[in-house]
Design a protein around this motif. Structure first.
Motif, PDB file in Angstrom:
ATOM      1  N   GLY A  38     -23.972 -10.431  33.010  1.00  0.00           N
ATOM      2  CA  GLY A  38     -23.459 -11.517  33.839  1.00  0.00           C
ATOM      3  C   GLY A  38     -24.532 -12.519  34.227  1.00  0.00           C
ATOM      4  N   MET A  39     -25.567 -12.642  33.402  1.00  0.00           N
ATOM      5  CA  MET A  39     -26.705 -13.518  33.688  1.00  0.00           C
ATOM      6  C   MET A  39     -26.618 -14.813  32.886  1.00  0.00           C
ATOM      7  N   THR A  40     -27.100 -15.897  33.471  1.00  0.00           N
ATOM      8  CA  THR A  40     -27.270 -17.167  32.774  1.00  0.00           C
ATOM      9  C   THR A  40     -28.648 -17.688  33.136  1.00  0.00           C
ATOM     10  N   GLY A  41     -29.113 -18.697  32.378  1.00  0.00           N
ATOM     11  CA  GLY A  41     -30.415 -19.233  32.737  1.00  0.00           C
ATOM     12  C   GLY A  41     -30.963 -20.235  31.763  1.00  0.00           C
ATOM     13  N   ILE A  42     -32.158 -20.676  32.097  1.00  0.00           N
ATOM     14  CA  ILE A  42     -32.861 -21.677  31.310  1.00  0.00           C
ATOM     15  C   ILE A  42     -34.343 -21.297  31.280  1.00  0.00           C
ATOM     16  N   LEU A  43     -34.968 -21.486  30.132  1.00  0.00           N
ATOM     17  CA  LEU A  43     -36.388 -21.187  29.960  1.00  0.00           C
ATOM     18  C   LEU A  43     -37.087 -22.445  29.477  1.00  0.00           C
ATOM     19  N   LEU A  44     -38.046 -22.924  30.249  1.00  0.00           N
ATOM     20  CA  LEU A  44     -38.842 -24.078  29.866  1.00  0.00           C
ATOM     21  C   LEU A  44     -40.203 -23.571  29.394  1.00  0.00           C
ATOM     22  N   TYR A  45     -40.681 -24.109  28.282  1.00  0.00           N
ATOM     23  CA  TYR A  45     -41.987 -23.719  27.741  1.00  0.00           C
ATOM     24  C   TYR A  45     -42.737 -24.981  27.359  1.00  0.00           C
ATOM     25  N   ASN A  46     -43.932 -25.153  27.933  1.00  0.00           N
ATOM     26  CA  ASN A  46     -44.703 -26.366  27.653  1.00  0.00           C
ATOM     27  C   ASN A  46     -45.950 -26.101  26.812  1.00  0.00           C
ATOM     28  N   GLY A  47     -46.061 -24.904  26.247  1.00  0.00           N
ATOM     29  CA  GLY A  47     -47.233 -24.552  25.467  1.00  0.00           C
ATOM     30  C   GLY A  47     -48.261 -23.791  26.275  1.00  0.00           C
ATOM     31  N   ILE A  54     -33.234 -17.769  36.283  1.00  0.00           N
ATOM     32  CA  ILE A  54     -32.171 -16.838  35.911  1.00  0.00           C
ATOM     33  C   ILE A  54     -31.202 -16.783  37.077  1.00  0.00           C
ATOM     34  N   GLU A  55     -29.932 -16.637  36.773  1.00  0.00           N
ATOM     35  CA  GLU A  55     -28.934 -16.585  37.835  1.00  0.00           C
ATOM     36  C   GLU A  55     -27.850 -15.587  37.469  1.00  0.00           C
ATOM     37  N   GLY A  56     -27.354 -14.912  38.483  1.00  0.00           N
ATOM     38  CA  GLY A  56     -26.323 -13.924  38.267  1.00  0.00           C
ATOM     39  C   GLY A  56     -26.191 -13.012  39.462  1.00  0.00           C
ATOM     40  N   LEU A  91     -23.998 -22.512  33.787  1.00  0.00           N
ATOM     41  CA  LEU A  91     -22.800 -21.716  33.536  1.00  0.00           C
ATOM     42  C   LEU A  91     -22.602 -21.369  32.067  1.00  0.00           C
ATOM     43  N   ASP A  92     -22.876 -22.305  31.177  1.00  0.00           N
ATOM     44  CA  ASP A  92     -22.589 -22.097  29.757  1.00  0.00           C
ATOM     45  C   ASP A  92     -23.783 -21.596  28.950  1.00  0.00           C
ATOM     46  N   TRP A  93     -24.903 -21.311  29.606  1.00  0.00           N
ATOM     47  CA  TRP A  93     -26.107 -20.930  28.877  1.00  0.00           C
ATOM     48  C   TRP A  93     -26.504 -19.498  29.199  1.00  0.00           C
ATOM     49  N   SER A  94     -26.254 -18.564  28.261  1.00  0.00           N
ATOM     50  CA  SER A  94     -26.716 -17.195  28.479  1.00  0.00           C
ATOM     51  C   SER A  94     -28.240 -17.186  28.535  1.00  0.00           C
ATOM     52  N   MET A  95     -28.872 -18.045  27.761  1.00  0.00           N
ATOM     53  CA  MET A  95     -30.296 -18.362  27.894  1.00  0.00           C
ATOM     54  C   MET A  95     -30.564 -19.573  27.034  1.00  0.00           C
ATOM     55  N   ARG A  96     -31.055 -20.599  27.638  1.00  0.00           N
ATOM     56  CA  ARG A  96     -31.341 -21.843  26.929  1.00  0.00           C
ATOM     57  C   ARG A  96     -32.842 -22.078  26.958  1.00  0.00           C
ATOM     58  N   LEU A  97     -33.433 -22.260  25.805  1.00  0.00           N
ATOM     59  CA  LEU A  97     -34.847 -22.585  25.691  1.00  0.00           C
ATOM     60  C   LEU A  97     -34.984 -24.095  25.622  1.00  0.00           C
ATOM     61  N   ILE A  98     -35.824 -24.632  26.467  1.00  0.00           N
ATOM     62  CA  ILE A  98     -36.041 -26.071  26.508  1.00  0.00           C
ATOM     63  C   ILE A  98     -37.527 -26.342  26.275  1.00  0.00           C
ATOM     64  N   SER A  99     -37.825 -27.100  25.229  1.00  0.00           N
ATOM     65  CA  SER A  99     -39.200 -27.518  24.959  1.00  0.00           C
ATOM     66  C   SER A  99     -39.449 -28.863  25.637  1.00  0.00           C
ATOM     67  N   ARG A 100     -40.683 -29.326  25.615  1.00  0.00           N
ATOM     68  CA  ARG A 100     -40.996 -30.627  26.204  1.00  0.00           C
ATOM     69  C   ARG A 100     -40.152 -31.730  25.561  1.00  0.00           C
ATOM     70  N   THR A 101     -40.046 -31.700  24.248  1.00  0.00           N
ATOM     71  CA  THR A 101     -39.279 -32.732  23.541  1.00  0.00           C
ATOM     72  C   THR A 101     -37.814 -32.668  23.927  1.00  0.00           C
ATOM     73  N   GLU A 102     -37.263 -31.465  23.936  1.00  0.00           N
ATOM     74  CA  GLU A 102     -35.845 -31.315  24.264  1.00  0.00           C
ATOM     75  C   GLU A 102     -35.569 -31.685  25.716  1.00  0.00           C
ATOM     76  N   LEU A 103     -36.506 -31.375  26.609  1.00  0.00           N
ATOM     77  CA  LEU A 103     -36.313 -31.733  28.010  1.00  0.00           C
ATOM     78  C   LEU A 103     -36.139 -33.243  28.153  1.00  0.00           C
ATOM     79  N   ARG A 104     -36.942 -34.000  27.411  1.00  0.00           N
ATOM     80  CA  ARG A 104     -36.787 -35.454  27.442  1.00  0.00           C
ATOM     81  C   ARG A 104     -35.405 -35.860  26.924  1.00  0.00           C
TER      82      ARG A 104
END
Length: 174
Positions: A38-47, A54-56, A91-104
């Motif tokens: 029942g977890m969702t979340g987002i992971l940001l990685y900048n190198g 994480i939420e749930g 809500l819709d992200w079981s885990m979303r990886l966001i890079s610097r480029t994608e964050l923009r």
């Protein structure tokens, strides 16, 4: 308010032998495990750092954060926000990886969600808002190595929101 639903945001320094492959494994395993918990979340990685929310359910969040804290792929794990939430932000992200480029690329979506929740004014300049939101956290966490407190985050959020609203009001009257 659903008192069982919580959000944990932390930063860590990755200890990865093969960053691309290791991050892919982290995301893939999260996408399998998190829906079951029942977890969702987002992971940001900048190198250099991970910043993850994480939420749930409270118990699942506590257990998952404990696993992350003990995972050898993370060092210097620091939770800087743990709070009860009424609704999920991812809500819709079981885990979303966001890079610097994608964050923009996705910043309009993230900022529009904040606008819909009433956290930012409607006519906010997206670049300006992100600069104001990210710079103080980056300075405090990365440059100074300090952990922002809840009080600090709340004050920063109120000051930034008030500043954005005032700048919009000023622009309208000119």
């Amino acid at each position: 308010m659903n008192i069982d639903l919580v959000s944990v945001t932390y930063k860590s320094r990755p200890c990865l032998a093969d960053p691309a492959a290791d991050i892919l494994r982290i995301v893939q395993s999260s996408r399998v495990r998190n829906p079951r918990l029942g977890m969702t979340g987002i992971l940001l990685y900048n190198g250099f750092h991970f910043v993850q929310t994480i939420e749930g359910p409270r118990i699942a969040c506590n257990d998952l954060f404990a696993q992350i804290s003990n995972d050898p792929r993370h060092s210097e794990v620091v939770a800087f926000e743990v709070r009860q939430i009424e609704q999920r932000r991812f809500l819709d992200w079981s885990m979303r990886l966001i890079s610097r480029t994608e964050l923009r690329e996705i910043r309009p979506e993230l900022l529009n969600r904040a606008i819909r929740r009433g956290e930012l004014p409607e006519r906010v300049d997206h670049d300006f808002a992100l600069d104001l939101l990210v710079a103080p956290l980056y300075w405090r966490m990365v440059v100074r190595g300090a952990t922002p407190s809840r009080v600090n985050l709340a004050m920063q959020s109120r000051a930034i929101t008030a500043g954005l609203k005032a700048s919009l009001n000023e622009a309208v009257t000119q």
